[in-house]
Motif scaffolding. Structure first.
Motif, short mmCIF file in Angstrom:
data_model
loop_
_atom_site.label_atom_id
_atom_site.label_comp_id
_atom_site.label_asym_id
_atom_site.label_seq_id
_atom_site.Cartn_x
_atom_site.Cartn_y
_atom_site.Cartn_z
N GLN A 334 0.83 -1.28 -0.03
CA GLN A 334 -0.08 -0.55 0.16
C GLN A 334 0.88 0.96 -0.05
O GLN A 334 1.66 1.42 0.69
CB GLN A 334 -0.61 0.46 1.14
N LEU A 335 0.81 2.26 -1.29
CA LEU A 335 1.43 3.76 -1.16
C LEU A 335 0.77 4.22 -0.60
O LEU A 335 -0.06 4.55 -1.75
CB LEU A 335 2.06 3.35 -2.96
N THR A 336 1.42 5.50 -0.67
CA THR A 336 0.66 6.86 -0.35
C THR A 336 1.51 7.51 -1.23
O THR A 336 3.03 8.00 -1.65
CB THR A 336 0.94 7.64 0.61
N HIS A 368 -6.72 9.94 2.29
CA HIS A 368 -5.65 9.95 3.52
C HIS A 368 -5.58 11.55 3.79
O HIS A 368 -5.02 12.45 3.28
CB HIS A 368 -4.95 9.88 3.68
N PHE A 377 2.34 6.93 7.92
CA PHE A 377 2.43 6.03 6.25
C PHE A 377 1.01 8.02 5.96
O PHE A 377 1.14 7.09 4.68
CB PHE A 377 1.60 4.48 6.82
N SER A 378 0.53 7.76 6.81
CA SER A 378 -0.35 9.36 5.97
C SER A 378 0.05 10.12 5.84
O SER A 378 1.07 10.90 6.42
CB SER A 378 -1.15 8.75 7.44
N TYR A 382 -3.34 10.11 -1.47
CA TYR A 382 -4.27 9.12 -1.56
C TYR A 382 -3.37 8.18 -1.25
O TYR A 382 -1.95 8.11 -1.30
CB TYR A 382 -4.94 9.44 -3.22
N SER A 383 -3.34 7.06 -1.61
CA SER A 383 -2.77 5.35 -1.02
C SER A 383 -3.66 4.39 -1.93
O SER A 383 -4.74 4.48 -2.25
CB SER A 383 -3.36 5.04 0.02
N ASN A 385 -3.78 0.34 -1.97
CA ASN A 385 -3.02 -0.64 -1.95
C ASN A 385 -3.56 -1.83 -3.36
O ASN A 385 -4.05 -1.92 -3.79
CB ASN A 385 -4.19 -0.79 -0.89
N THR A 409 7.53 5.33 -5.71
CA THR A 409 6.53 6.29 -4.70
C THR A 409 7.09 7.34 -4.33
O THR A 409 7.07 8.40 -3.58
CB THR A 409 5.90 4.88 -3.74
N GLY A 414 6.33 9.75 -1.75
CA GLY A 414 4.75 8.93 -1.19
C GLY A 414 5.65 7.78 0.07
O GLY A 414 7.04 7.90 -0.01
N HIS A 417 3.25 1.33 3.63
CA HIS A 417 2.22 1.40 4.42
C HIS A 417 2.87 -0.25 5.16
O HIS A 417 3.02 -1.08 4.34
CB HIS A 417 0.86 0.67 4.81
#
Ligand SMILES: Cc1cc2nc3c(=O)[nH]c(=O)nc-3n(C[C@H](O)[C@H](O)[C@H](O)COP(=O)(O)OP(=O)(O)OC[C@H]3O[C@@H](n4cnc5c(N)ncnc54)[C@H](O)[C@@H]3O)c2cc1C
Length: 473
Positions: A334-336, A368, A377-378, A382-383, A385, A409, A414, A417
């Motif tokens: 999961q990548l923000t 987020h 992570f936030s 957006y993330s 997944n 990312t 970014g 998670h």
């Protein structure tokens, strides 16, 4: 022990304390026998953050009592191992919820704090860190610290993947709601521009949202999605009616969980077989799902009201469990990425997925907001997944695609998670979380011998026991 995705197997000595004294005894035992220890909640993290191969685990699941509930202040104090669903069961009929609850309602409170998890309401309420009023931490030397939001350790412990001590209990801030029901709107969006425009509106008008993304749609359709957005609604039930409705809701959740898990276990091999033809199968399935949602939207049948319990938690077992979705060689990630470059990030990340021999089986987007935890992570963005199910012969190429996702990312500022990671390297970790140095400083002070660690901590190089030289920034 096996990781949730199923591709990591470890052996550990497990202690399952029911009292603080037993926690202390377990720490003493490990110290005397030259072992490290890793606290574990419900073990619902996907990767290796609650594993400690060849060493000890402190399974906190039996420390699961509610210690205090104050309806007036809407605060609840609970032991570390209690599951989020148990908190719902205690407070939801008082018209309260615990924001930032992840889809996995069986996650423990301490696991949610240490991984700083997020819910479908993340852009409103932030991640789990924001719901924590105070907590108590058992240190390596047996001392107990009371840590409130103003304490220097707060942002290190929250999101700190259990590296500073054992969380014993925590006080959480609950949030009032008008009823236990939400209205759900399923909104199809034809491409990335429509997705971001609609999300900008949904973030103002709705309370929670999760976006199914068709990772196989390419060209002008890239970013094609269905937004599942929810809004709390008023309902006229009395408190006793509400209790009955919710009791039936919990029973239903439980039944569906048992049934879902049994069904998926039984038909898992068929799913694996079907995923051998993953690209055409997922492509066809996604087209069909999108077309059905669009038809429902156009004919005015894309909204309904249902219990929040269902919207919030049921997806965690109606879809097959991670080890089936991801298979024996798979992984989740999961990548923000920041809001300011969301369009370019979505196009780039989906493009990388499409160039992989095995694109993701599921792709989910969330909105987020940032928080202050050191390993956060936030962010304001957006993330995405992804769940990957690579075939054995494509393992190396699929892994290379995941590395490219992570690199893209990181380049975009970014984050990754950690609750869903099993591939990050030290170099990637240092770049994503430059404030890990502050965490390491606290660790050197509070746990210089590295009593608390995990497979993840060793893998990404945040274990002082490794005595690794840390790169300059
Ligand atoms: C189906 C599914 C859906 C999910 N959905 C989401 C989602 O929507 N959003 C999201 O953010 N995550 C999600 N997750 C991930 C999951 O919610 C998190 O990984 C969460 O941390 C799991 O809690 P746990 O109690 O199982 O923690 P564990 O996996 O047992 O531990 C997590 C971390 O907490 C530490 N820890 C646990 N207890 C203690 C303690 N008492 N003291 C100190 N350290 C401790 C562990 O060492 C580890 O580092 C999902 C997982 C699944 C399986």
């Amino acid at each position: 022990m096996t990781s949730l995705v199923g591709s990591i197997r470890t052996r550990s000595l497990v202690a399952r304390p029911t009292t603080i004294e037993q926690c202390r005894e377990a720490l003493d035992y490990c110290r005397q026998n030259g072992m490290s220890i890793c606290a574990r909640g419900a073990g619902r993290g996907y990767g290796d953050l609650a594993l400690n191969d060849g060493n000890a685990l402190l399974d906190m699941s039996a420390m699961n009592r509610i210690l205090e509930f104050d309806e007036e202040t809407a605060q609840i104090t609970v032991e570390a191992g209690i599951r989020l669903i148990d908190i719902y069961q205690a407070v939801h009929h008082h018209l309260l919820v615990l924001p930032a609850s992840p889809t996995e309602s069986h996650s423990s409170v301490a696991g949610a704090i240490c991984a700083n998890v997020n819910g479908k309401d993340a852009w409103h309420h932030g991640s789990f860190a924001r719901q924590v009023v105070r907590l108590r931490l058992l240190l390596a030397n047996g001392e107990i610290l009371d840590i409130d939001r103003s304490h220097e350790l707060f942002n290190a412990v929250v999101g700190g993947i259990g590296l500073l001590g054992v969380i014993l209990d925590a006080t959480l801030q609950l949030h009032p709601i008008p009823s236990p029901y939400v209205e759900i709107n399923r909104i199809p969006t034809a491409d990335v521009d429509a997705l971001l425009e609609t999300m900008a509106r949904v973030e103002k008008s709705h309370d929670a949202a999760v976006v199914w993304v068709d990772a196989y749609a390419d060209g002008s359709r890239i970013g094609r999605s269905v937004i599942h957005a929810a809004q709390w609604i008023e309902r006229p039930e009395t408190e006793s009616e509400r209790r009955q409705i919710l009791e039936a809701g919990y029973e239903r959740l439980d039944r569906h969980r048992q049934f879902g898990l049994a069904l998926h276990e039984k038909f898992g091999p068929i799913l694996s077989l079907m995923l051998q033809v993953q690209r055409p199968m997922m492509n066809y399935f996604n087209r069909l799902y999108y077309a059905m949602c669009r038809l429902a939207y156009r004919t005015g049948r894309s909204s309904n009201s249902e219990l929040f319990l269902r919207f919030g938690f049921e997806a965690s077992f109606t879809v097959p469990p991670a080890h089936l979705v991801c298979g024996p060689h798979g992984y989740t990630v999961q990548l923000t990425f920041p809001r300011s470059s969301a369009r370019e990030a979505i196009i780039e990340l989906l493009g990388i997925c499409q160039s992989s021999p095995c694109p993701p089986v599921t792709t989910i987007l969330r909105a987020h907001k940032p928080d202050d935890s050191l390993i956060s992570f936030s962010e304001d963005g957006y993330s995405l997944n992804f769940e990957f199910h690579p075939k054995e012969r494509h393992e190396a190429a699929s892994r290379a695609a995941v590395d490219r996702l992570i690199d893209a990312t990181v380049r975009r500022g970014g984050k990754i998670h950690l609750a869903k990671d099993q591939v990050l390297t030290p170099e990637q970790f240092y770049r994503v979380f430059p404030r890990y140095r502050e965490l390491l400083e606290f660790k050197r002070r509070l746990d210089p011998d590295g009593l608390f660690t995990s497979d993840l901590a060793r893998r990404v190089g945040i274990d002082p026991a490794l005595n690794k030289p840390q790169p300059e920034q």
